[in-house]
Write an enzyme that holds these catalytic residues in place. Structure first.
Site, short mmCIF file in Angstrom:
data_model
loop_
_atom_site.label_atom_id
_atom_site.label_comp_id
_atom_site.label_asym_id
_atom_site.label_seq_id
_atom_site.Cartn_x
_atom_site.Cartn_y
_atom_site.Cartn_z
N HIS A 1 -40.96 -39.97 14.12
CA HIS A 1 -41.94 -39.69 13.06
C HIS A 1 -43.19 -40.54 13.37
O HIS A 1 -43.06 -41.63 13.94
CB HIS A 1 -41.31 -40.14 11.72
CG HIS A 1 -42.07 -39.76 10.50
ND1 HIS A 1 -43.15 -40.48 10.05
CD2 HIS A 1 -41.88 -38.77 9.60
CE1 HIS A 1 -43.60 -39.94 8.93
NE2 HIS A 1 -42.84 -38.89 8.64
N LYS B 1 -35.77 -40.93 -0.28
CA LYS B 1 -35.01 -39.95 0.51
C LYS B 1 -33.52 -40.11 0.25
O LYS B 1 -32.70 -39.45 0.91
CB LYS B 1 -35.33 -40.10 1.99
CG LYS B 1 -36.78 -39.71 2.35
CD LYS B 1 -37.00 -39.82 3.84
CE LYS B 1 -38.47 -39.84 4.22
NZ LYS B 1 -39.14 -38.56 4.08
N1 PLP Z 1 -39.22 -41.86 9.46
C1 PLP Z 1 -38.66 -40.66 9.33
C2 PLP Z 1 -37.63 -40.22 10.32
C3 PLP Z 1 -39.04 -39.84 8.26
O1 PLP Z 1 -38.48 -38.63 8.13
C4 PLP Z 1 -40.02 -40.30 7.35
C5 PLP Z 1 -40.48 -39.43 6.26
O2 PLP Z 1 -40.40 -38.22 6.31
C6 PLP Z 1 -40.56 -41.57 7.53
C7 PLP Z 1 -40.14 -42.32 8.59
C8 PLP Z 1 -41.57 -42.12 6.58
O3 PLP Z 1 -40.98 -42.33 5.35
P1 PLP Z 1 -41.87 -42.76 4.09
O4 PLP Z 1 -42.97 -41.75 3.98
O5 PLP Z 1 -40.91 -42.70 2.95
O6 PLP Z 1 -42.37 -44.13 4.34
#
Ligand code: PLP
Length: 398
Positions: free
Chosen positions: A115, A218
């Protein structure tokens, strides 16, 4: 008891079919009650107050820290730092680690399926000192190339950052093996657990990682809270992230000394109500049984993969042997956004686009995908509704 009030919503006259759980999960009544209960009966700033409400709120906040410790099996509760989410957790480590341990020409290894929030913070840290990223490639199925991974290590490798589960491909990465190989080279590992903690048991000691980051929202908890687990030996060595109240011991204009762990990394007023909501979400998952949730979602994944694969012209991206409940697909030559918009009109909530993983899209040479992702409340009826809706819209847009 599983009670998610929002799932009774009607969308354009259709019952809501919520398949956007990788973006955020819905909240059970217990979590909503914990959040409103906090504001109704406990609201107070923590740690510093001399009064009843402050003491109660502090006790409940610290209770959740212990709950999180047990939830991921950290050695002690000093290793649990509350943040705003995975993004802030990774930025914390990248920023502090970068200042403390990265130098010119050093290298950080990330995987090709990260991500953006596990790429950009490392790029920022590298840019500051003239270090660089090295990338673990993955094959067409969405499986990391472990041979290439091993070959990426050099004398200059300082850290490995990799996701436990890919939010786009659904791949469950061999995190234990990733850590073992890095530790053989005396290199610490950060695991992005954003897509793992709500879907499978996570044991940070068993994985052996040095940092493990995740978001509350999540995993059935409110938005605005997340966790950075850090091995105590590392947290002791890292310079502070943000400066402010709570993270200090003594402040003068000449010099500041810092608080003990984990408070050293929790500057300012935290989102106390959201943390209590996180505690309620963990209780909820434990009542349901995390193993049961994992089994249920695996059955859904198998069911959905079979049904979707049978649709003419539908291509699934991410077919690793070990996957979590995430299915990315394209329908013929239709743009994913058009597919998502038409599905929405039939009450089906999916996500479209690059899912904050543009390098994954580049790897396949596609602009984006449609993504359906599951949670404990997803049913085979939801999958049937998705499949029927795709069959309905396919003749219109393909
Ligand atoms: N890492 C992964 C694998 C994710 O799917 C996400 C969000 O979709 C994030 C990091 C970032 O999460 P957040 O937006 O809750 O900080």
């Amino acid at each position: 008891m599983m009670n998610f009030p929002i799932l009774d919503t009607k969308v354009y006259g259709h019952p809501l079919v919520y398949l956007d759980n990788a973006a955020t999960t819905q909240k059970p009544q217990q979590v909503i009650d914990a959040l409103t209960g906090y504001y109704l009966t406990l609201n107070s700033n923590i740690h510093r107050g001399a009064h009843y409400l402050a003491a109660q709120a502090t006790e409940r906040y610290e209770e959740v820290r212990r709950k999180v410790q047990l939830f991921v099996n950290a050695r002690n509760n000093k290793e649990i730092v509350f943040t705003r989410g995975t993004t802030e957790s990774i930025n914390l480590v990248a920023s502090s680690f970068g200042r403390g341990f990265l130098k010119e020409c050093d290298e950080v290894i990330v995987s090709g399926m990260e991500h953006h929030s596990n790429i950009v913070p490392w790029q920022l840290a590298c840019e500051q000192v003239g270090a660089r990223l090295k990338v673990i490639p993955f094959n067409d199925e969405g499986v990391l190339d472990m041979k290439v991974y091993e070959s990426l290590f050099s004398q200059r490798t300082r850290l490995v950052a990799c996701c436990h589960v890919s939010n786009t491909l659904g791949t469950v990465n061999p995190v234990k093996e990733i850590v073992r190989i890095a530790h053989d080279h005396q290199v610490p590992v950060l695991i992005d657990g954003a897509q793992a903690v709500a879907h499978m048991p996570v044991d940070v000691q068993e994985i052996g990682c040095d940092f493990y980051c995740f978001s509350g929202h999540k995993m059935y908890a409110p938005m605005g809270v997340g966790v950075m687990y850090g091995r105590e030996e590392w947290l002791d060595k890292l310079p502070p992230y943000q400066g402010g109240g709570e993270m200090i011991k003594d402040v003068t204009f000449e010099r500041t000394t810092y608080n003990e762990l984990p408070f050293r990394f929790e500057a300012g007023t935290p989102s106390v109500g959201d943390v209590l909501g996180l505690g309620a979400a963990i209780d909820f998952m434990q009542q349901e049984g995390i193993e049961n949730i994992a089994r249920h979602e695996e059955e859904l994944l198998n069911y959905a993969t079979e049904k979707l694969s049978a649709i003419p012209g539908l291509r699934i991206f991410g077919t690793a042997p070990h996957k979590a409940g995430v299915i990315s697909f394209l329908l013929g030559n239709a743009h994913p956004y058009d597919v998502g918009t038409l599905l929405d009109k039939l009450g089906i909530a999916v996500r479209t686009g690059h899912h904050c993983t543009q390098p994954v899209m580049d790897r396949y040479g596609i602009p984006g995908t449609v993504r359906a992702s599951f949670a404990c409340y997803t049913t085979t009826d939801d999958i049937d509704a998705l499949v029927n809706a795709i069959n309905r819209i396919a003749p219109i847009i393909c």
